[in-house]
Design an enzyme around this catalytic site. Structure first.
Site, PDB file in Angstrom:
ATOM      1  N   ALA A  15      61.798  68.974  75.796  1.00 13.89           N
ATOM      2  CA  ALA A  15      63.077  68.468  76.203  1.00 13.89           C
ATOM      3  C   ALA A  15      63.218  67.150  75.735  1.00 13.89           C
ATOM      4  CB  ALA A  15      63.168  68.549  77.951  1.00 13.89           C
ATOM      5  N   CYS A  16      64.671  66.839  75.556  1.00 10.47           N
ATOM      6  CA  CYS A  16      64.975  65.399  75.066  1.00 10.47           C
ATOM      7  C   CYS A  16      66.351  65.013  75.630  1.00 10.47           C
ATOM      8  CB  CYS A  16      65.122  65.366  73.567  1.00 10.47           C
ATOM      9  SG  CYS A  16      66.749  66.388  72.978  1.00 10.47           S
ATOM     10  N   ASP A  17      66.537  63.731  75.420  1.00 10.38           N
ATOM     11  CA  ASP A  17      67.826  63.242  76.156  1.00 10.38           C
ATOM     12  C   ASP A  17      69.168  63.449  75.152  1.00 10.38           C
ATOM     13  OD1 ASP A  17      69.126  61.994  78.268  1.00 10.38           O
ATOM     14  OD2 ASP A  17      68.756  59.879  77.377  1.00 10.38           O
TER      15      ASP A  17
END
Length: 102
Positions: A15-17
Site C-alpha cells: 500500500a502506498c499514498d
C-alpha cells in the site's frame, strides 16, 4: 495483536499514498519471490486495501491509515521499500510457514 501463519498467506498488498515508484518495485520483487508459493501480490492505495488481503506492507508513516482501511489485517510497517528487514520477515514466514504478526 493479530497473527497469521505464513502458509496461510494468499494475498500480500503493498500500500502506498500517491506514487508508483519504490512501492511498485517492491510489489514486483515480491511477486517473483512469493509467486511459487501461490501468493498474489497487489499494489494499491492505502485507502483502498482489498478486503481479502492477508498482509499489508506499507511505509511506517501510512501504517495508521492502513489499519483504518484494513482493521483485521496484518499490517507490516517498513522504513524503506527496498531492503527493509520487515519485508524479509514476511518472505521468510511465507517460505517457511512461520508465524507473522502485526
Amino acid at each position: 495483536m493479530t497473527t497469521i501463519n505464513g502458509s496461510a498467506v494468499r494475498k500480500v498488498v503493498i500500500a502506498c499514498d500517491a506514487g508508483m515508484g519504490s512501492s511498485a518495485m517492491l510489489a514486483g520483487q515480491l511477486r517473483r519471490q512469493l509467486g511459487k508459493h501461490s501468493v498474489a501480490v497487489e499494489h494499491t492505495p492505502v485507502d483502498a486495501i482489498p478486503a481479502d488481503a492477508d498482509v499489508v506492507i506499507c511505509h511506517q508513516g501510512l501504517a495508521e491509515r492502513a489499519r483504518i482501511s484494513a482493521p483485521d489485517t496484518i499490517i507490516v510497517p517498513i522504513q524503506v521499500f527496498i531492503g527493509d528487514p520487515a519485508v524479509t520477515r514476511v518472505v521468510k514466514a511465507v517460505q517457511t510457514g512461520g508465524d507473522l504478526d502485526g
